[in-house]
Design a protein around this motif. Structure first.
Motif, PDB file in Angstrom:
ATOM      1  N   ALA A 189       7.417  -8.352   2.015  1.00  8.67           N
ATOM      2  CA  ALA A 189       7.538  -8.400   0.555  1.00  8.67           C
ATOM      3  C   ALA A 189       6.173  -8.313  -0.113  1.00  8.67           C
ATOM      4  CB  ALA A 189       8.254  -9.685   0.131  1.00  8.67           C
ATOM      5  N   TRP A 190       5.174  -8.952   0.476  1.00  9.04           N
ATOM      6  CA  TRP A 190       3.831  -8.909  -0.103  1.00  9.04           C
ATOM      7  C   TRP A 190       3.215  -7.531   0.062  1.00  9.04           C
ATOM      8  CZ3 TRP A 190       0.881 -12.809  -2.538  1.00  9.04           C
ATOM      9  CH2 TRP A 190       1.591 -14.000  -2.740  1.00  9.04           C
ATOM     10  N   ARG A 191       3.422  -6.938   1.207  1.00  4.89           N
ATOM     11  CA  ARG A 191       2.874  -5.590   1.403  1.00  4.89           C
ATOM     12  C   ARG A 191       3.490  -4.607   0.410  1.00  4.89           C
ATOM     13  NH1 ARG A 191       0.544  -2.821   6.124  1.00  4.89           N
ATOM     14  NH2 ARG A 191       0.417  -0.632   5.527  1.00  4.89           N
ATOM     15  N   ASP A 228       0.749 -21.015   6.061  1.00  6.09           N
ATOM     16  CA  ASP A 228       1.040 -19.596   5.859  1.00  6.09           C
ATOM     17  C   ASP A 228       0.701 -19.128   4.449  1.00  6.09           C
ATOM     18  OD1 ASP A 228       1.915 -19.395   8.442  1.00  6.09           O
ATOM     19  OD2 ASP A 228       4.042 -19.602   7.943  1.00  6.09           O
ATOM     20  N   ARG A 229       0.308 -20.045   3.581  1.00  6.29           N
ATOM     21  CA  ARG A 229      -0.054 -19.667   2.209  1.00  6.29           C
ATOM     22  C   ARG A 229      -1.516 -19.231   2.177  1.00  6.29           C
ATOM     23  NH1 ARG A 229       2.682 -24.736  -1.096  1.00  6.29           N
ATOM     24  NH2 ARG A 229       4.756 -24.565  -0.139  1.00  6.29           N
ATOM     25  N   ASN A 230      -1.748 -18.127   2.816  1.00  2.00           N
ATOM     26  CA  ASN A 230      -3.077 -17.537   2.901  1.00  2.00           C
ATOM     27  C   ASN A 230      -2.942 -16.071   2.516  1.00  2.00           C
ATOM     28  OD1 ASN A 230      -4.980 -15.762   4.749  1.00  2.00           O
ATOM     29  ND2 ASN A 230      -6.039 -17.701   4.394  1.00  2.00           N
ATOM     30  N   SER A 231      -3.817 -15.607   1.652  1.00  7.34           N
ATOM     31  CA  SER A 231      -3.668 -14.255   1.110  1.00  7.34           C
ATOM     32  C   SER A 231      -3.648 -13.193   2.201  1.00  7.34           C
ATOM     33  CB  SER A 231      -4.794 -13.965   0.115  1.00  7.34           C
ATOM     34  OG  SER A 231      -4.719 -14.837  -0.990  1.00  7.34           O
ATOM     35  N   LEU A 232      -4.530 -13.311   3.184  1.00  7.96           N
ATOM     36  CA  LEU A 232      -4.550 -12.326   4.260  1.00  7.96           C
ATOM     37  C   LEU A 232      -3.288 -12.404   5.110  1.00  7.96           C
ATOM     38  CD1 LEU A 232      -8.237 -12.453   5.510  1.00  7.96           C
ATOM     39  CD2 LEU A 232      -7.086 -10.503   4.457  1.00  7.96           C
ATOM     40  N   TRP A 233      -2.881 -13.616   5.452  1.00  7.99           N
ATOM     41  CA  TRP A 233      -1.687 -13.778   6.276  1.00  7.99           C
ATOM     42  C   TRP A 233      -0.461 -13.185   5.586  1.00  7.99           C
ATOM     43  CZ3 TRP A 233      -0.731 -14.617  11.153  1.00  7.99           C
ATOM     44  CH2 TRP A 233       0.562 -14.970  11.549  1.00  7.99           C
ATOM     45  N   LEU A 234      -0.340 -13.438   4.295  1.00  9.87           N
ATOM     46  CA  LEU A 234       0.801 -12.915   3.549  1.00  9.87           C
ATOM     47  C   LEU A 234       0.764 -11.390   3.503  1.00  9.87           C
ATOM     48  CD1 LEU A 234       0.771 -15.491   0.616  1.00  9.87           C
ATOM     49  CD2 LEU A 234       2.468 -15.350   2.444  1.00  9.87           C
ATOM     50  N   MET A 235      -0.406 -10.824   3.276  1.00  5.90           N
ATOM     51  CA  MET A 235      -0.523  -9.368   3.169  1.00  5.90           C
ATOM     52  C   MET A 235      -0.148  -8.664   4.469  1.00  5.90           C
ATOM     53  SD  MET A 235      -1.514  -8.547   0.098  1.00  5.90           S
ATOM     54  CE  MET A 235      -2.417  -9.161  -1.325  1.00  5.90           C
ATOM     55  N   PHE A 236      -0.564  -9.236   5.585  1.00  5.70           N
ATOM     56  CA  PHE A 236      -0.388  -8.540   6.857  1.00  5.70           C
ATOM     57  C   PHE A 236       0.883  -8.919   7.609  1.00  5.70           C
ATOM     58  CE2 PHE A 236      -4.962  -7.833   6.287  1.00  5.70           C
ATOM     59  CZ  PHE A 236      -5.039  -6.484   6.609  1.00  5.70           C
ATOM     60  N   THR A 237       1.561  -9.984   7.205  1.00  9.71           N
ATOM     61  CA  THR A 237       2.735 -10.408   7.977  1.00  9.71           C
ATOM     62  C   THR A 237       4.017 -10.496   7.164  1.00  9.71           C
ATOM     63  OG1 THR A 237       2.428 -12.803   7.622  1.00  9.71           O
ATOM     64  CG2 THR A 237       1.218 -11.784   9.462  1.00  9.71           C
ATOM     65  N   GLN A 238       3.927 -10.436   5.841  1.00  9.98           N
ATOM     66  CA  GLN A 238       5.113 -10.577   5.002  1.00  9.98           C
ATOM     67  C   GLN A 238       5.429  -9.244   4.318  1.00  9.98           C
ATOM     68  OE1 GLN A 238       6.944 -13.462   4.923  1.00  9.98           O
ATOM     69  NE2 GLN A 238       5.494 -14.141   6.499  1.00  9.98           N
ATOM     70  N   THR A 279      -8.956  -5.016 -11.714  1.00 11.94           N
ATOM     71  CA  THR A 279      -7.581  -4.806 -12.162  1.00 11.94           C
ATOM     72  C   THR A 279      -6.738  -4.445 -10.951  1.00 11.94           C
ATOM     73  OG1 THR A 279      -8.296  -4.027 -14.340  1.00 11.94           O
ATOM     74  CG2 THR A 279      -6.064  -3.453 -13.658  1.00 11.94           C
ATOM     75  N   LYS A 280      -5.548  -5.034 -10.861  1.00 10.50           N
ATOM     76  CA  LYS A 280      -4.669  -4.717  -9.746  1.00 10.50           C
ATOM     77  C   LYS A 280      -3.258  -4.485 -10.255  1.00 10.50           C
ATOM     78  CE  LYS A 280      -3.722  -7.927  -6.764  1.00 10.50           C
ATOM     79  NZ  LYS A 280      -3.891  -9.061  -5.819  1.00 10.50           N
ATOM     80  N   GLN A 281      -2.500  -3.761  -9.467  1.00 15.47           N
ATOM     81  CA  GLN A 281      -1.098  -3.501  -9.777  1.00 15.47           C
ATOM     82  C   GLN A 281      -0.217  -4.236  -8.778  1.00 15.47           C
ATOM     83  OE1 GLN A 281      -1.194   0.912  -9.725  1.00 15.47           O
ATOM     84  NE2 GLN A 281      -0.487   0.784 -11.839  1.00 15.47           N
ATOM     85  N   VAL A 282       0.758  -4.946  -9.309  1.00 12.34           N
ATOM     86  CA  VAL A 282       1.706  -5.679  -8.483  1.00 12.34           C
ATOM     87  C   VAL A 282       3.111  -5.247  -8.871  1.00 12.34           C
ATOM     88  CG1 VAL A 282       2.638  -7.952  -7.909  1.00 12.34           C
ATOM     89  CG2 VAL A 282       0.177  -7.666  -8.244  1.00 12.34           C
ATOM     90  N   LEU A 283       3.901  -4.868  -7.879  1.00  8.91           N
ATOM     91  CA  LEU A 283       5.290  -4.486  -8.124  1.00  8.91           C
ATOM     92  C   LEU A 283       6.164  -5.707  -7.877  1.00  8.91           C
ATOM     93  CD1 LEU A 283       7.307  -2.282  -8.828  1.00  8.91           C
ATOM     94  CD2 LEU A 283       7.391  -1.669  -6.396  1.00  8.91           C
ATOM     95  N   ASN A 284       6.548  -6.367  -8.961  1.00 12.14           N
ATOM     96  CA  ASN A 284       7.362  -7.576  -8.848  1.00 12.14           C
ATOM     97  C   ASN A 284       8.831  -7.203  -8.683  1.00 12.14           C
ATOM     98  OD1 ASN A 284       9.113  -9.807 -10.415  1.00 12.14           O
ATOM     99  ND2 ASN A 284       7.334 -10.778  -9.476  1.00 12.14           N
ATOM    100  N   ASP A 318      -1.827  -0.865  -4.719  1.00 11.47           N
ATOM    101  CA  ASP A 318      -3.103  -0.263  -4.311  1.00 11.47           C
ATOM    102  C   ASP A 318      -3.567  -0.820  -2.967  1.00 11.47           C
ATOM    103  OD1 ASP A 318      -3.469  -2.762  -5.394  1.00 11.47           O
ATOM    104  OD2 ASP A 318      -5.350  -2.275  -6.407  1.00 11.47           O
ATOM    105  N   TRP A 319      -2.657  -0.877  -2.006  1.00  9.73           N
ATOM    106  CA  TRP A 319      -2.924  -1.479  -0.692  1.00  9.73           C
ATOM    107  C   TRP A 319      -4.191  -0.926  -0.045  1.00  9.73           C
ATOM    108  CZ3 TRP A 319      -0.867  -5.098   2.698  1.00  9.73           C
ATOM    109  CH2 TRP A 319      -1.264  -4.989   4.035  1.00  9.73           C
TER     110      TRP A 319
END
Length: 202
Positions: free
Chosen positions: A86-88, A74-84, A148-153, A93-94
């Motif tokens: 918290a990651w979404r 499950d440690r896959n960038s796409l999987w995390l983005m679309f199924t988790q 450059t990306k923005q992440v809301l931690n 800048d989704w």
């Protein structure tokens, strides 16, 4: 969504194994892990062309959520983005970043179209996310770029990060990705996040 037994069955039917990302992680040289640790407090990870996260340092592990609690497959960038969720929520800048990621996967798959592990991940994503299916059907392709990306931690707030890809070979594939602060406030927040990860591990 598949549970761990259903996932294992799917991989078996496809002639693959769900432990492949874990095996790839084990093949990384100790020097790579040492480099990741030396980059602290900067978040850094190693990903392959399939966007599996093979290794990471402590700051990256808490950049969004605790990666250590997730199964290797499950440690896959796409999987995390679309199924988790918290990651979404963390990807500010989704609408720009995630379609680019899907396009990168499509571009990478062109060289691996017959490989079961690539097809298995694609099927998992298509089954799990109508939004992924819509983006996949756009047939867009793109190669990874330094951006450059923005992440809301959830612990330290907004992070403005410049990320850089350093490839392990001449072909697009496994790479070290580093995230450097784009401003002083982000630099301070990364130091705070690193301190939080150390305290959490103590």
């Amino acid at each position: 969504m598949f549970d761990q037994h259903e996932r294992a069955h799917l991989y078996t039917l496809a002639g693959s194994q769900s432990s492949l990302p874990e095996r790839e992680c084990q093949l990384l040289r100790p020097a790579v892990h040492a480099m990741l640790e030396a980059l602290m407090p900067l978040p850094a990870c190693v990903v392959n062309a399939r966007l599996d996260i093979l290794a990471y340092n402590a700051t990256y592990g808490r950049l969004v959520a605790d990666l250590d609690t997730m199964a290797f497959e499950d440690r896959n960038s796409l999987w995390l983005m679309f199924t988790q969720p918290a990651w979404r929520a963390a990807v500010v800048d989704w609408d720009d970043a995630v379609p680019r990621l899907v396009a990168q996967y499509r571009a990478g798959m062109a060289a691996h179209v017959g490989e079961p592990v690539w097809k298995c991940l694609l099927k998992r994503l298509q089954d799990a996310s109508p939004e992924f299916r819509e983006m996949w059907d756009r047939h867009e392709v793109e190669t990874p770029e330094n951006r450059t990306k923005q992440v809301l931690n959830p612990h330290v707030g907004m992070l403005n990060l410049d990320f850089t890809h350093l490839y392990f070979g001449p072909r697009i594939g496994t790479r070290l990705t580093t995230y450097t602060p784009a401003d002083e406030q982000t630099a301070a927040r990364l130091r705070e996040l690193a301190e939080l990860t150390v305290r959490a591990a103590a």
